[in-house]
Design a protein around this motif. Structure first.
Motif, PDB file in Angstrom:
ATOM      1  N   ASN A 143      -0.406  -7.810 -10.434  1.00 22.60           N
ATOM      2  CA  ASN A 143       0.533  -9.061 -10.739  1.00 22.60           C
ATOM      3  C   ASN A 143       1.682  -9.193 -10.338  1.00 22.60           C
ATOM      4  O   ASN A 143       2.684  -8.408 -11.484  1.00 22.60           O
ATOM      5  CB  ASN A 143      -0.529  -9.586 -12.241  1.00 22.60           C
ATOM      6  N   ILE A 144       2.123  -9.482  -9.429  1.00 21.70           N
ATOM      7  CA  ILE A 144       3.862  -9.176  -9.957  1.00 21.70           C
ATOM      8  C   ILE A 144       4.625 -10.497  -9.569  1.00 21.70           C
ATOM      9  O   ILE A 144       4.119 -11.749  -9.046  1.00 21.70           O
ATOM     10  CB  ILE A 144       4.458  -8.672  -8.406  1.00 21.70           C
ATOM     11  N   TYR A 145       5.300 -10.562 -10.655  1.00 22.40           N
ATOM     12  CA  TYR A 145       6.121 -12.071 -11.220  1.00 22.40           C
ATOM     13  C   TYR A 145       7.518 -11.839 -11.021  1.00 22.40           C
ATOM     14  O   TYR A 145       7.423 -10.912 -11.133  1.00 22.40           O
ATOM     15  CB  TYR A 145       6.124 -12.224 -12.198  1.00 22.40           C
ATOM     16  N   LEU A 146       8.292 -12.187  -9.420  1.00 21.60           N
ATOM     17  CA  LEU A 146       9.806 -11.801  -9.042  1.00 21.60           C
ATOM     18  C   LEU A 146      10.537 -12.572  -9.324  1.00 21.60           C
ATOM     19  O   LEU A 146      10.374 -13.854  -8.434  1.00 21.60           O
ATOM     20  CB  LEU A 146       9.102 -11.027  -7.558  1.00 21.60           C
ATOM     21  N   ASN A 147      11.599 -12.722  -9.967  1.00 24.65           N
ATOM     22  CA  ASN A 147      13.012 -13.606  -9.564  1.00 24.65           C
ATOM     23  C   ASN A 147      13.741 -12.321  -8.246  1.00 24.65           C
ATOM     24  O   ASN A 147      14.455 -11.329  -8.267  1.00 24.65           O
ATOM     25  CB  ASN A 147      13.572 -13.339 -10.815  1.00 24.65           C
ATOM     26  N   ILE A 148      13.678 -13.585  -7.284  1.00 19.76           N
ATOM     27  CA  ILE A 148      14.577 -12.844  -5.710  1.00 19.76           C
ATOM     28  C   ILE A 148      15.954 -13.815  -5.020  1.00 19.76           C
ATOM     29  O   ILE A 148      14.970 -14.457  -5.449  1.00 19.76           O
ATOM     30  CB  ILE A 148      13.411 -12.044  -4.925  1.00 19.76           C
ATOM     31  N   CYS A 149      17.163 -13.342  -4.476  1.00 15.17           N
ATOM     32  CA  CYS A 149      17.975 -13.847  -4.054  1.00 15.17           C
ATOM     33  C   CYS A 149      18.047 -13.701  -2.258  1.00 15.17           C
ATOM     34  O   CYS A 149      17.863 -12.792  -2.041  1.00 15.17           O
ATOM     35  CB  CYS A 149      19.381 -13.371  -4.016  1.00 15.17           C
ATOM     36  N   PHE A 150      17.359 -14.050  -2.189  1.00 14.75           N
ATOM     37  CA  PHE A 150      16.373 -14.475  -0.496  1.00 14.75           C
ATOM     38  C   PHE A 150      17.284 -14.141   1.083  1.00 14.75           C
ATOM     39  O   PHE A 150      17.870 -12.771   1.906  1.00 14.75           O
ATOM     40  CB  PHE A 150      15.691 -15.769   0.508  1.00 14.75           C
ATOM     41  N   TRP A 151      18.635 -14.555  -0.060  1.00 10.48           N
ATOM     42  CA  TRP A 151      20.125 -13.883   0.772  1.00 10.48           C
ATOM     43  C   TRP A 151      20.545 -12.781   0.962  1.00 10.48           C
ATOM     44  O   TRP A 151      21.326 -12.228   2.035  1.00 10.48           O
ATOM     45  CB  TRP A 151      21.027 -14.927   0.975  1.00 10.48           C
ATOM     46  N   ASP A 152      20.207 -12.072   0.320  1.00 14.23           N
ATOM     47  CA  ASP A 152      20.085 -10.671  -0.341  1.00 14.23           C
ATOM     48  C   ASP A 152      19.168  -9.362   0.333  1.00 14.23           C
ATOM     49  O   ASP A 152      17.949  -9.096  -0.199  1.00 14.23           O
ATOM     50  CB  ASP A 152      20.670 -10.512  -1.967  1.00 14.23           C
ATOM     51  N   ARG A 153      19.405  -9.522   1.869  1.00 17.06           N
ATOM     52  CA  ARG A 153      18.407  -8.817   2.638  1.00 17.06           C
ATOM     53  C   ARG A 153      18.161  -7.247   1.857  1.00 17.06           C
ATOM     54  O   ARG A 153      17.244  -6.970   2.071  1.00 17.06           O
ATOM     55  CB  ARG A 153      19.126  -8.019   3.921  1.00 17.06           C
ATOM     56  N   ARG A 154      18.789  -6.432   1.080  1.00 16.08           N
ATOM     57  CA  ARG A 154      18.713  -5.398   0.199  1.00 16.08           C
ATOM     58  C   ARG A 154      17.586  -5.469  -0.684  1.00 16.08           C
ATOM     59  O   ARG A 154      16.400  -5.027  -0.933  1.00 16.08           O
ATOM     60  CB  ARG A 154      19.856  -4.646  -0.852  1.00 16.08           C
ATOM     61  N   GLN A 155      17.792  -7.023  -0.905  1.00 13.00           N
ATOM     62  CA  GLN A 155      17.182  -7.183  -2.451  1.00 13.00           C
ATOM     63  C   GLN A 155      15.321  -7.451  -1.232  1.00 13.00           C
ATOM     64  O   GLN A 155      14.252  -7.228  -1.951  1.00 13.00           O
ATOM     65  CB  GLN A 155      17.099  -8.209  -2.670  1.00 13.00           C
ATOM     66  N   VAL A 156      14.943  -7.761  -0.413  1.00 13.36           N
ATOM     67  CA  VAL A 156      13.753  -8.705   0.362  1.00 13.36           C
ATOM     68  C   VAL A 156      13.541  -7.087   1.206  1.00 13.36           C
ATOM     69  O   VAL A 156      11.691  -6.925   0.315  1.00 13.36           O
ATOM     70  CB  VAL A 156      14.326  -9.113   1.726  1.00 13.36           C
ATOM     71  N   PHE A 157      14.104  -6.347   0.594  1.00 14.66           N
ATOM     72  CA  PHE A 157      14.250  -5.007   1.869  1.00 14.66           C
ATOM     73  C   PHE A 157      13.231  -4.270   0.518  1.00 14.66           C
ATOM     74  O   PHE A 157      12.198  -3.789   0.293  1.00 14.66           O
ATOM     75  CB  PHE A 157      14.606  -4.107   2.238  1.00 14.66           C
ATOM     76  N   ALA A 158      13.684  -4.190  -0.649  1.00 11.21           N
ATOM     77  CA  ALA A 158      13.020  -3.292  -1.940  1.00 11.21           C
ATOM     78  C   ALA A 158      12.165  -4.271  -2.546  1.00 11.21           C
ATOM     79  O   ALA A 158      11.015  -3.240  -3.082  1.00 11.21           O
ATOM     80  CB  ALA A 158      14.129  -3.662  -3.216  1.00 11.21           C
ATOM     81  N   ALA A 159      11.963  -5.261  -2.190  1.00 12.84           N
ATOM     82  CA  ALA A 159      10.384  -6.030  -2.327  1.00 12.84           C
ATOM     83  C   ALA A 159       9.567  -5.441  -1.413  1.00 12.84           C
ATOM     84  O   ALA A 159       8.254  -5.539  -2.113  1.00 12.84           O
ATOM     85  CB  ALA A 159      10.971  -7.842  -2.697  1.00 12.84           C
ATOM     86  N   TYR A 160       9.721  -5.681  -0.390  1.00 12.09           N
ATOM     87  CA  TYR A 160       8.569  -5.139   0.805  1.00 12.09           C
ATOM     88  C   TYR A 160       8.414  -3.663   0.027  1.00 12.09           C
ATOM     89  O   TYR A 160       6.802  -3.340  -0.078  1.00 12.09           O
ATOM     90  CB  TYR A 160       9.623  -4.969   2.331  1.00 12.09           C
ATOM     91  N   SER A 161       9.292  -3.036   0.018  1.00 14.46           N
ATOM     92  CA  SER A 161       9.281  -1.519  -0.826  1.00 14.46           C
ATOM     93  C   SER A 161       8.234  -1.720  -1.694  1.00 14.46           C
ATOM     94  O   SER A 161       7.373  -0.977  -1.730  1.00 14.46           O
ATOM     95  CB  SER A 161      10.600  -0.767  -1.016  1.00 14.46           C
ATOM     96  N   LEU A 162       8.471  -2.318  -2.347  1.00 14.27           N
ATOM     97  CA  LEU A 162       7.665  -2.534  -3.792  1.00 14.27           C
ATOM     98  C   LEU A 162       6.097  -3.061  -3.442  1.00 14.27           C
ATOM     99  O   LEU A 162       4.974  -2.582  -3.562  1.00 14.27           O
ATOM    100  CB  LEU A 162       8.009  -3.918  -5.276  1.00 14.27           C
ATOM    101  N   PHE A 163       6.206  -4.109  -2.423  1.00 11.61           N
ATOM    102  CA  PHE A 163       4.659  -4.580  -2.127  1.00 11.61           C
ATOM    103  C   PHE A 163       3.701  -3.325  -1.902  1.00 11.61           C
ATOM    104  O   PHE A 163       2.091  -3.467  -1.204  1.00 11.61           O
ATOM    105  CB  PHE A 163       4.915  -5.838  -1.261  1.00 11.61           C
TER     106      PHE A 163
END
Length: 390
Positions: A294-314
């Motif tokens: 289970n992952i519960y994630l708060n993220i800013c979609f406009w921040d590309r680095r956050q999106v790719f960090a989330a991708y790395s986590l997934f």
């Protein structure tokens, strides 16, 4: 009622009273622990056999409530001074200030060798926790609020402590690190709303539950048995405000979460995702979160680095079953077919990744997004995912 029946009723009452009075002191103390402390003390007027019964209460809970300050001080002093047995659980909370009496109360309490201590004195400046509290060797449960943590040099640790909760407190990096690491069987740790801590180092081999809510610059977790982690970084924290260094080769996901081999539930809230996105982002990490479901994630979609960090986590959670994403800010509005509801449930990982990339590439066309998302979906197998929501 006839005279005969009345006599039998009175006799029964006397027998019942005698049975209660003849109970061992320990059992009387357990019975009185279910009463308000003030009511328990009043039982001393019932008879000589009940005079000292309240002094064996294993659980003491003190609330100033409707007390005047003077009367509450008198009550606490009397309870701590006259108590004869071991205090298993001590709980005190108030909305008035007791700074002048606090050190005295803590000294008297430490002499009773409590197993559980809860202190919530939330009025006025923070209370400095007396050094005598850190000498309670049998402590298993400790919950403190509105306090200052400064360990004495002779601190040997809480060898039996399994639960530690600190809220609205101030301390230093070294004090908190030592406090945690000197609790070898600690299982539950809660740190919320703190000051003075920049580098949060948590070394706890038995830790199973962790909740951190505050402002810090860096965090290192060495908790190989941690199963649940909820991590919140405030928006005012330097870690959030700092700009990622171009040549920073350190991977913050690996640094902060890489040692959590047993993690099952991970909550990343506030601005903690921005912290994880600093430095180098790795598609494949040395450690794989094989138990993470289970992952519960708060993220800013406009921040590309956050999106790719989330991708790395997934990518490194091969058994992920539930994913919940909270959006702090959406810059590029989505098509009406997608934004028909505040909560979006996706049937496939493809649709979830499509949304992520659509927001991280606001200038992209639908065809361009589809091409990018298809490329990454081919690399990322998430057939195990059961539900995903935004």
């Amino acid at each position: 009622m006839s005279t005969c029946k009345k006599t039998r009723a009175e006799a029964t009452s006397v027998v019942s009273s005698d049975r209660l009075s003849s109970l061992p002191p320990k059992i009387k103390g357990n019975v009185l622990s279910r009463l308000d402390v003030r009511e328990a003390v009043r039982t001393s007027t019932l008879s000589s056999t009940w005079r000292d019964a309240w002094t064996n209460m294993p659980k003491i809970s003190l609330r100033d409530g409707n007390f005047t300050r003077t009367r509450f001080v008198t009550l606490v002093d009397m309870v701590l001074a006259l108590h004869m047995g071991t205090i298993e659980e001590f709980d005190i909370s108030s909305e008035k200030s007791y700074h002048d009496e606090f050190a005295r109360w803590m000294l008297m309490l430490s002499r009773r060798s409590p197993r559980s201590v809860t202190i919530k004195l939330n009025s006025g400046p923070r209370y400095k926790i007396s050094s005598c509290v850190f000498s309670i060797g049998d402590l298993k449960f400790l919950q403190l609020e509105n306090c200052i943590i400064s360990l004495p040099r002779a601190f040997q640790g809480f060898k039996s402590l399994t639960y530690l909760s600190l809220n609205n407190f101030s301390s230093t990096d070294r004090n908190i690190q030592n406090l945690i690491s000197f609790c070898p069987v600690l299982k539950d740790l809660i740190l919320t709303t703190f000051e003075g801590i920049n580098q949060l180092n948590i070394q706890a081999p038995k830790l199973e539950y962790l909740r951190v809510y505050g402002d810090f610059e860096d965090i290192n977790l060495e908790a190989p048995n941690l199963k649940v982690a909820i991590l919140y970084l405030g928006h005012q924290a330097k870690a959030y405000q700092s700009v990622p260094i171009v040549h920073d080769k350190e991977n913050h996901i690996k640094k902060s979460l890489g040692g959590l081999s047993e993690i099952k539930i991970l909550g990343i809230t506030g601005s903690f995702m921005k912290y994880l996105s600093k430095g180098r982002i790795l598609t494949k990490l040395p450690s794989v979160f094989t138990r993470l479901e289970n992952i519960y994630l708060n993220i800013c979609f406009w921040d590309r680095r956050q999106v790719f960090a989330a991708y790395s986590l997934f990518q490194n959670a091969p058994n992920l079953k539930k994913l919940a994403v909270w959006v702090r800010m959406v810059v590029n509005p989505l098509p009406p077919s997608i934004t028909h509801s505040m909560f979006l449930v996706f049937a496939t990982p493809y649709e979830l990744l499509f949304l992520l990339f659509l927001q991280s590439y606001p200038s992209s066309t639908w065809d361009q997004c589809q091409a990018r998302i298809l490329e990454h979906t081919l690399q990322m197998q998430m057939d195990h995912l059961v539900t995903a929501s935004v």
